[in-house]
Design a protein around this motif. Sequence first.
Motif, PDB file in Angstrom:
ATOM      1  N   LEU A 113       0.832  -1.197   0.000  1.00  0.00           N
ATOM      2  CA  LEU A 113       0.000   0.000   0.000  1.00  0.00           C
ATOM      3  C   LEU A 113       0.871   1.253   0.000  1.00  0.00           C
ATOM      4  O   LEU A 113       0.623   2.184  -0.775  1.00  0.00           O
ATOM      5  CB  LEU A 113      -0.941  -0.003   1.210  1.00  0.00           C
ATOM      6  CG  LEU A 113      -1.795   1.249   1.350  1.00  0.00           C
ATOM      7  CD1 LEU A 113      -2.690   1.466   0.131  1.00  0.00           C
ATOM      8  CD2 LEU A 113      -2.617   1.177   2.627  1.00  0.00           C
ATOM      9  N   ALA A 114       1.897   1.281   0.840  1.00  0.00           N
ATOM     10  CA  ALA A 114       2.782   2.448   0.878  1.00  0.00           C
ATOM     11  C   ALA A 114       3.468   2.659  -0.473  1.00  0.00           C
ATOM     12  O   ALA A 114       3.562   3.795  -0.961  1.00  0.00           O
ATOM     13  CB  ALA A 114       3.813   2.300   1.997  1.00  0.00           C
ATOM     14  N   VAL A 115       3.921   1.580  -1.086  1.00  0.00           N
ATOM     15  CA  VAL A 115       4.549   1.694  -2.406  1.00  0.00           C
ATOM     16  C   VAL A 115       3.523   2.172  -3.433  1.00  0.00           C
ATOM     17  O   VAL A 115       3.821   3.033  -4.273  1.00  0.00           O
ATOM     18  CB  VAL A 115       5.189   0.353  -2.839  1.00  0.00           C
ATOM     19  CG1 VAL A 115       5.655   0.403  -4.283  1.00  0.00           C
ATOM     20  CG2 VAL A 115       6.339  -0.010  -1.907  1.00  0.00           C
ATOM     21  N   SER A 116       2.307   1.661  -3.352  1.00  0.00           N
ATOM     22  CA  SER A 116       1.244   2.067  -4.278  1.00  0.00           C
ATOM     23  C   SER A 116       0.938   3.550  -4.161  1.00  0.00           C
ATOM     24  O   SER A 116       0.730   4.236  -5.168  1.00  0.00           O
ATOM     25  CB  SER A 116      -0.036   1.280  -3.991  1.00  0.00           C
ATOM     26  OG  SER A 116       0.176  -0.096  -4.130  1.00  0.00           O
ATOM     27  N   ILE A 117       0.911   4.051  -2.926  1.00  0.00           N
ATOM     28  CA  ILE A 117       0.678   5.479  -2.712  1.00  0.00           C
ATOM     29  C   ILE A 117       1.866   6.271  -3.254  1.00  0.00           C
ATOM     30  O   ILE A 117       1.686   7.310  -3.902  1.00  0.00           O
ATOM     31  CB  ILE A 117       0.420   5.760  -1.225  1.00  0.00           C
ATOM     32  CG1 ILE A 117      -0.927   5.144  -0.807  1.00  0.00           C
ATOM     33  CG2 ILE A 117       0.431   7.257  -0.940  1.00  0.00           C
ATOM     34  CD1 ILE A 117      -1.159   5.103   0.693  1.00  0.00           C
ATOM     35  N   THR A 118       3.070   5.769  -3.035  1.00  0.00           N
ATOM     36  CA  THR A 118       4.272   6.446  -3.515  1.00  0.00           C
ATOM     37  C   THR A 118       4.283   6.524  -5.038  1.00  0.00           C
ATOM     38  O   THR A 118       4.611   7.559  -5.611  1.00  0.00           O
ATOM     39  CB  THR A 118       5.537   5.737  -3.003  1.00  0.00           C
ATOM     40  OG1 THR A 118       5.503   5.708  -1.574  1.00  0.00           O
ATOM     41  CG2 THR A 118       6.800   6.434  -3.454  1.00  0.00           C
ATOM     42  N   THR A 119       3.930   5.428  -5.701  1.00  0.00           N
ATOM     43  CA  THR A 119       3.917   5.415  -7.170  1.00  0.00           C
ATOM     44  C   THR A 119       2.619   5.972  -7.735  1.00  0.00           C
ATOM     45  O   THR A 119       2.498   6.146  -8.945  1.00  0.00           O
ATOM     46  CB  THR A 119       4.141   3.987  -7.721  1.00  0.00           C
ATOM     47  OG1 THR A 119       3.083   3.139  -7.272  1.00  0.00           O
ATOM     48  CG2 THR A 119       5.485   3.439  -7.287  1.00  0.00           C
TER      49      THR A 119
ATOM     50  N   CYS B 124      -3.461  -0.215  -7.720  1.00  0.00           N
ATOM     51  CA  CYS B 124      -2.753  -0.882  -6.619  1.00  0.00           C
ATOM     52  C   CYS B 124      -3.254  -0.401  -5.263  1.00  0.00           C
ATOM     53  O   CYS B 124      -3.381  -1.193  -4.327  1.00  0.00           O
ATOM     54  CB  CYS B 124      -1.251  -0.649  -6.744  1.00  0.00           C
ATOM     55  SG  CYS B 124      -0.543  -1.352  -8.253  1.00  0.00           S
ATOM     56  N   ILE B 125      -3.533   0.893  -5.141  1.00  0.00           N
ATOM     57  CA  ILE B 125      -4.089   1.425  -3.895  1.00  0.00           C
ATOM     58  C   ILE B 125      -5.402   0.728  -3.598  1.00  0.00           C
ATOM     59  O   ILE B 125      -5.653   0.313  -2.461  1.00  0.00           O
ATOM     60  CB  ILE B 125      -4.264   2.953  -3.976  1.00  0.00           C
ATOM     61  CG1 ILE B 125      -2.905   3.640  -4.060  1.00  0.00           C
ATOM     62  CG2 ILE B 125      -5.069   3.462  -2.776  1.00  0.00           C
ATOM     63  CD1 ILE B 125      -2.977   5.121  -4.439  1.00  0.00           C
ATOM     64  N   ASP B 126      -6.235   0.581  -4.597  1.00  0.00           N
ATOM     65  CA  ASP B 126      -7.525  -0.094  -4.450  1.00  0.00           C
ATOM     66  C   ASP B 126      -7.322  -1.515  -3.940  1.00  0.00           C
ATOM     67  O   ASP B 126      -7.878  -1.919  -2.913  1.00  0.00           O
ATOM     68  CB  ASP B 126      -8.256  -0.092  -5.795  1.00  0.00           C
ATOM     69  CG  ASP B 126      -9.634  -0.729  -5.749  1.00  0.00           C
ATOM     70  OD1 ASP B 126     -10.230  -0.841  -4.658  1.00  0.00           O
ATOM     71  OD2 ASP B 126     -10.126  -1.117  -6.823  1.00  0.00           O
TER      72      ASP B 126
ATOM     73  N   GLU C  80      -0.848   5.115   8.878  1.00  0.00           N
ATOM     74  CA  GLU C  80       0.611   5.154   9.047  1.00  0.00           C
ATOM     75  C   GLU C  80       1.325   4.760   7.767  1.00  0.00           C
ATOM     76  O   GLU C  80       2.374   5.335   7.435  1.00  0.00           O
ATOM     77  CB  GLU C  80       1.038   4.278  10.215  1.00  0.00           C
ATOM     78  CG  GLU C  80       0.682   4.905  11.553  1.00  0.00           C
ATOM     79  CD  GLU C  80       1.303   4.187  12.732  1.00  0.00           C
ATOM     80  OE1 GLU C  80       2.360   3.531  12.579  1.00  0.00           O
ATOM     81  OE2 GLU C  80       0.725   4.292  13.824  1.00  0.00           O
ATOM     82  N   SER C  81       0.781   3.810   7.020  1.00  0.00           N
ATOM     83  CA  SER C  81       1.371   3.432   5.735  1.00  0.00           C
ATOM     84  C   SER C  81       1.350   4.611   4.768  1.00  0.00           C
ATOM     85  O   SER C  81       2.314   4.835   4.031  1.00  0.00           O
ATOM     86  CB  SER C  81       0.616   2.249   5.124  1.00  0.00           C
ATOM     87  OG  SER C  81       0.791   1.103   5.912  1.00  0.00           O
ATOM     88  N   ALA C  82       0.248   5.353   4.780  1.00  0.00           N
ATOM     89  CA  ALA C  82       0.160   6.535   3.916  1.00  0.00           C
ATOM     90  C   ALA C  82       1.192   7.578   4.325  1.00  0.00           C
ATOM     91  O   ALA C  82       1.815   8.211   3.462  1.00  0.00           O
ATOM     92  CB  ALA C  82      -1.248   7.129   3.970  1.00  0.00           C
TER      93      ALA C  82
ATOM     94  N   ALA D  23       6.405  10.441   3.609  1.00  0.00           N
ATOM     95  CA  ALA D  23       7.774  10.747   4.045  1.00  0.00           C
ATOM     96  C   ALA D  23       8.791  10.337   2.988  1.00  0.00           C
ATOM     97  O   ALA D  23       9.759  11.072   2.725  1.00  0.00           O
ATOM     98  CB  ALA D  23       8.075  10.054   5.373  1.00  0.00           C
ATOM     99  N   ILE D  24       8.588   9.184   2.376  1.00  0.00           N
ATOM    100  CA  ILE D  24       9.518   8.716   1.343  1.00  0.00           C
ATOM    101  C   ILE D  24       9.490   9.641   0.127  1.00  0.00           C
ATOM    102  O   ILE D  24      10.533   9.993  -0.422  1.00  0.00           O
ATOM    103  CB  ILE D  24       9.216   7.253   0.947  1.00  0.00           C
ATOM    104  CG1 ILE D  24       9.473   6.308   2.118  1.00  0.00           C
ATOM    105  CG2 ILE D  24      10.004   6.839  -0.297  1.00  0.00           C
ATOM    106  CD1 ILE D  24      10.914   6.305   2.614  1.00  0.00           C
ATOM    107  N   ARG D  25       8.305  10.055  -0.292  1.00  0.00           N
ATOM    108  CA  ARG D  25       8.217  10.978  -1.434  1.00  0.00           C
ATOM    109  C   ARG D  25       8.869  12.310  -1.099  1.00  0.00           C
ATOM    110  O   ARG D  25       9.577  12.890  -1.924  1.00  0.00           O
ATOM    111  CB  ARG D  25       6.769  11.185  -1.865  1.00  0.00           C
ATOM    112  CG  ARG D  25       6.224   9.984  -2.633  1.00  0.00           C
ATOM    113  CD  ARG D  25       4.842  10.250  -3.198  1.00  0.00           C
ATOM    114  NE  ARG D  25       4.841  11.280  -4.213  1.00  0.00           N
ATOM    115  CZ  ARG D  25       4.940  11.063  -5.520  1.00  0.00           C
ATOM    116  NH1 ARG D  25       5.061   9.836  -5.973  1.00  0.00           N
ATOM    117  NH2 ARG D  25       4.909  12.056  -6.372  1.00  0.00           N
ATOM    118  N   ALA D  26       8.640  12.807   0.113  1.00  0.00           N
ATOM    119  CA  ALA D  26       9.261  14.073   0.525  1.00  0.00           C
ATOM    120  C   ALA D  26      10.776  13.919   0.590  1.00  0.00           C
ATOM    121  O   ALA D  26      11.516  14.806   0.155  1.00  0.00           O
ATOM    122  CB  ALA D  26       8.701  14.522   1.875  1.00  0.00           C
ATOM    123  N   GLY D  27      11.225  12.795   1.117  1.00  0.00           N
ATOM    124  CA  GLY D  27      12.665  12.537   1.180  1.00  0.00           C
ATOM    125  C   GLY D  27      13.285  12.476  -0.195  1.00  0.00           C
ATOM    126  O   GLY D  27      14.409  12.948  -0.407  1.00  0.00           O
ATOM    127  N   GLY D  28      12.551  11.903  -1.144  1.00  0.00           N
ATOM    128  CA  GLY D  28      13.039  11.859  -2.521  1.00  0.00           C
ATOM    129  C   GLY D  28      13.205  13.251  -3.100  1.00  0.00           C
ATOM    130  O   GLY D  28      14.190  13.538  -3.787  1.00  0.00           O
TER     131      GLY D  28
END
Length: 112
Positions: A52-58, A63-65, A83-85, A90-95
């Motif tokens: 789910l976190a990867v799906s939100i990131t991409t 995939c989110i569904d 928390e996964s969201a 955080a990962i997208r912001a870090g990128g």
Amino acid sequence: MSGYYEPTDRSYTKVYKEHTPDILKAFADFDATVFAAEGREIPLKFRELIALAVSITTQCSYCIDAHSKNAVKAGATEAELAESAWVATAIRAGGGYAHGRLAFKLSGLHEH
């Protein structure tokens, strides 16, 4: 959901079935192995929360569904989805932060 997502989009899988059935089967088998309920080191709920976190990131609506529903089926709570969201956020912001540094490096303004 954003993008072109419609529940009927799954019907276009027929194109894969017609033209590349061997690759489609290999992908389906691979996916089934990755998300097998048993036999993996990481429990299914956690794998689904990772997905789910990867799906939100991409930002993949499909995939989110699937992974939000699968995570709940595997026992995830709404708080765990939240928390996964936030992990994805955080990962997208870090990128963005890290690629900003790359922009400084590549700009030529800071020659070493």
